[in-house]
Scaffold this motif. Structure first.
Motif, mmCIF file in Angstrom:
data_model
loop_
_atom_site.group_PDB
_atom_site.id
_atom_site.type_symbol
_atom_site.label_atom_id
_atom_site.label_comp_id
_atom_site.label_asym_id
_atom_site.label_seq_id
_atom_site.Cartn_x
_atom_site.Cartn_y
_atom_site.Cartn_z
ATOM 1 N N MET A 111 97.749 -69.186 63.864
ATOM 2 C CA MET A 111 97.108 -67.873 63.873
ATOM 3 C C MET A 111 95.609 -68.010 64.188
ATOM 4 O O MET A 111 95.077 -67.271 65.009
ATOM 5 C CB MET A 111 97.301 -67.177 62.521
ATOM 6 N N LEU A 112 94.943 -68.961 63.537
ATOM 7 C CA LEU A 112 93.510 -69.148 63.790
ATOM 8 C C LEU A 112 93.261 -69.625 65.220
ATOM 9 O O LEU A 112 92.320 -69.178 65.870
ATOM 10 C CB LEU A 112 92.900 -70.114 62.778
ATOM 11 N N ALA A 113 94.106 -70.515 65.704
ATOM 12 C CA ALA A 113 93.940 -70.990 67.081
ATOM 13 C C ALA A 113 94.138 -69.851 68.084
ATOM 14 O O ALA A 113 93.479 -69.815 69.127
ATOM 15 C CB ALA A 113 94.916 -72.130 67.373
ATOM 16 N N ALA A 114 95.011 -68.910 67.758
ATOM 17 C CA ALA A 114 95.280 -67.786 68.658
ATOM 18 C C ALA A 114 94.177 -66.731 68.611
ATOM 19 O O ALA A 114 93.923 -66.049 69.604
ATOM 20 C CB ALA A 114 96.625 -67.144 68.314
ATOM 21 N N THR A 115 93.528 -66.571 67.454
ATOM 22 C CA THR A 115 92.572 -65.472 67.299
ATOM 23 C C THR A 115 91.105 -65.909 67.299
ATOM 24 O O THR A 115 90.233 -65.065 67.462
ATOM 25 C CB THR A 115 92.844 -64.697 65.991
ATOM 26 N N VAL A 116 90.848 -67.196 67.110
ATOM 27 C CA VAL A 116 89.469 -67.702 67.080
ATOM 28 C C VAL A 116 89.326 -68.757 68.181
ATOM 29 O O VAL A 116 89.695 -69.913 67.984
ATOM 30 C CB VAL A 116 89.130 -68.303 65.689
ATOM 31 N N PRO A 117 88.798 -68.373 69.338
ATOM 32 C CA PRO A 117 88.718 -69.302 70.463
ATOM 33 C C PRO A 117 88.008 -70.621 70.156
ATOM 34 O O PRO A 117 88.376 -71.661 70.693
ATOM 35 C CB PRO A 117 87.957 -68.502 71.528
ATOM 36 N N MET A 118 87.023 -70.614 69.259
ATOM 37 C CA MET A 118 86.287 -71.840 68.952
ATOM 38 C C MET A 118 87.191 -72.895 68.320
ATOM 39 O O MET A 118 86.976 -74.089 68.505
ATOM 40 C CB MET A 118 85.107 -71.502 68.030
ATOM 41 N N VAL A 119 88.216 -72.472 67.586
ATOM 42 C CA VAL A 119 89.180 -73.410 67.005
ATOM 43 C C VAL A 119 89.871 -74.184 68.120
ATOM 44 O O VAL A 119 90.029 -75.407 68.045
ATOM 45 C CB VAL A 119 90.197 -72.667 66.107
ATOM 46 N N ARG A 120 90.250 -73.479 69.179
ATOM 47 C CA ARG A 120 90.886 -74.130 70.336
ATOM 48 C C ARG A 120 89.883 -74.983 71.097
ATOM 49 O O ARG A 120 90.203 -76.096 71.520
ATOM 50 C CB ARG A 120 91.486 -73.096 71.279
ATOM 51 N N THR A 121 88.676 -74.472 71.271
ATOM 52 C CA THR A 121 87.650 -75.203 72.028
ATOM 53 C C THR A 121 87.396 -76.579 71.422
ATOM 54 O O THR A 121 87.296 -77.575 72.140
ATOM 55 C CB THR A 121 86.333 -74.394 72.064
ATOM 56 N N LEU A 122 87.300 -76.644 70.098
ATOM 57 C CA LEU A 122 87.018 -77.911 69.421
ATOM 58 C C LEU A 122 88.276 -78.738 69.150
ATOM 59 O O LEU A 122 88.183 -79.837 68.614
ATOM 60 C CB LEU A 122 86.293 -77.653 68.096
ATOM 61 N N ASN A 123 89.457 -78.208 69.510
ATOM 62 C CA ASN A 123 90.725 -78.914 69.289
ATOM 63 C C ASN A 123 90.930 -79.276 67.820
ATOM 64 O O ASN A 123 91.378 -80.381 67.498
ATOM 65 C CB ASN A 123 90.804 -80.173 70.164
ATOM 66 N N LEU A 124 90.594 -78.352 66.921
ATOM 67 C CA LEU A 124 90.737 -78.622 65.498
ATOM 68 C C LEU A 124 92.208 -78.798 65.134
ATOM 69 O O LEU A 124 93.072 -78.093 65.634
ATOM 70 C CB LEU A 124 90.126 -77.488 64.672
ATOM 71 N N GLU A 125 92.458 -79.755 64.253
ATOM 72 C CA GLU A 125 93.818 -80.061 63.806
ATOM 73 C C GLU A 125 93.970 -79.598 62.356
ATOM 74 O O GLU A 125 93.127 -79.922 61.507
ATOM 75 C CB GLU A 125 94.076 -81.563 63.902
ATOM 76 N N PHE A 126 95.024 -78.859 62.065
ATOM 77 C CA PHE A 126 95.301 -78.356 60.723
ATOM 78 C C PHE A 126 96.239 -79.340 60.031
ATOM 79 O O PHE A 126 97.415 -79.413 60.368
ATOM 80 C CB PHE A 126 95.911 -76.953 60.806
ATOM 81 N N LEU A 127 95.703 -80.106 59.085
ATOM 82 C CA LEU A 127 96.488 -81.124 58.398
ATOM 83 C C LEU A 127 97.196 -80.572 57.168
ATOM 84 O O LEU A 127 98.285 -81.015 56.823
ATOM 85 C CB LEU A 127 95.594 -82.302 57.991
ATOM 86 N N GLU A 128 96.552 -79.625 56.477
ATOM 87 C CA GLU A 128 97.138 -79.016 55.283
ATOM 88 C C GLU A 128 96.532 -77.629 55.102
ATOM 89 O O GLU A 128 95.325 -77.456 55.266
ATOM 90 C CB GLU A 128 96.819 -79.865 54.051
ATOM 91 N N THR A 129 97.364 -76.667 54.784
ATOM 92 C CA THR A 129 96.875 -75.323 54.488
ATOM 93 C C THR A 129 97.724 -74.755 53.362
ATOM 94 O O THR A 129 98.914 -74.513 53.542
ATOM 95 C CB THR A 129 96.968 -74.400 55.724
ATOM 96 N N SER A 130 97.094 -74.594 52.196
ATOM 97 C CA SER A 130 97.778 -73.999 51.053
ATOM 98 C C SER A 130 96.769 -73.141 50.305
ATOM 99 O O SER A 130 95.601 -73.073 50.683
ATOM 100 C CB SER A 130 98.333 -75.099 50.132
ATOM 101 N N THR A 131 97.209 -72.513 49.237
ATOM 102 C CA THR A 131 96.280 -71.712 48.433
ATOM 103 C C THR A 131 95.369 -72.609 47.600
ATOM 104 O O THR A 131 94.367 -72.141 47.075
ATOM 105 C CB THR A 131 97.044 -70.742 47.508
ATOM 106 N N GLU A 132 95.705 -73.897 47.481
ATOM 107 C CA GLU A 132 94.879 -74.838 46.719
ATOM 108 C C GLU A 132 93.801 -75.491 47.576
ATOM 109 O O GLU A 132 92.707 -75.752 47.117
ATOM 110 C CB GLU A 132 95.738 -75.944 46.086
ATOM 111 N N ARG A 133 94.137 -75.793 48.819
ATOM 112 C CA ARG A 133 93.153 -76.424 49.701
ATOM 113 C C ARG A 133 93.591 -76.355 51.155
ATOM 114 O O ARG A 133 94.782 -76.217 51.454
ATOM 115 C CB ARG A 133 92.857 -77.864 49.284
ATOM 116 N N ALA A 134 92.590 -76.453 52.014
ATOM 117 C CA ALA A 134 92.852 -76.537 53.448
ATOM 118 C C ALA A 134 92.139 -77.785 53.959
ATOM 119 O O ALA A 134 90.994 -78.063 53.571
ATOM 120 C CB ALA A 134 92.341 -75.299 54.171
ATOM 121 N N VAL A 135 92.825 -78.535 54.793
ATOM 122 C CA VAL A 135 92.277 -79.769 55.349
ATOM 123 C C VAL A 135 92.396 -79.697 56.868
ATOM 124 O O VAL A 135 93.503 -79.577 57.398
ATOM 125 C CB VAL A 135 93.020 -81.012 54.805
#
Length: 145
Positions: free
Chosen positions: A6-30
């Motif tokens: 969702m973030l990669a689709a709606t926030v172009p900078m996420v795609r530009t920097l090729n950010l990798e989502f390793l973990e996403t929960s209500t406790e933490r995001a990595v």
């Protein structure tokens, strides 16, 4: 659709920097910023702006994970941010974000008609585990009119 997608689709900078989502929960995001020469600074490490974006994106991911069920009545917005660069970063870096106020407390404030604020604390680390930066972003849930 995952939060990362969702973030990669709606926030172009996420795609530009090729950010990798390793973990996403209500406790933490990595999230991870790969080592990319196009985003290096003058000492061949990740540029400060790229690390800021990595940390801000990690905070956005945990906010969506924690408050995604509130999106029909409120929009999450970053209010202010502070970052400290602690050590030289080289190679890939990882940002780990955690919310600094109980989610239930934030939702209760929203239920009470408030515009709650809450901090998200992020640590940026090198592959050897050394903390190269620390960031705090204060977010709010702005009720829809």
């Amino acid at each position: 659709m995952s939060i990362g997608e969702m973030l990669a689709a709606t926030v172009p900078m996420v795609r530009t920097l090729n950010l990798e989502f390793l973990e996403t929960s209500t406790e933490r995001a990595v999230l991870r910023l790969p080592d990319q020469p196009d985003f290096h600074n003058h000492v061949a490490g990740p540029h400060a702006g790229a690390m800021f974006t990595l940390a801000e994106s990690a905070s956005g991911a945990i906010v969506l994970a924690a408050f995604g069920d509130q999106l029909s009545r409120a929009v999450p917005l970053a209010v202010r941010a502070e970052i400290g660069y602690k050590k030289l970063a080289k190679g890939p870096v990882t940002a780990t974000a955690e919310i600094g106020r109980p989610v239930a407390e934030v939702v209760a404030a929203l239920d009470a008609g408030e515009r709650p604020e809450f901090p998200v604390n992020i640590a940026i680390t090198r592959e050897d585990g050394a903390v190269t930066g620390e960031m705090t972003i204060v977010w709010t849930l702005r009720p829809n009119s």
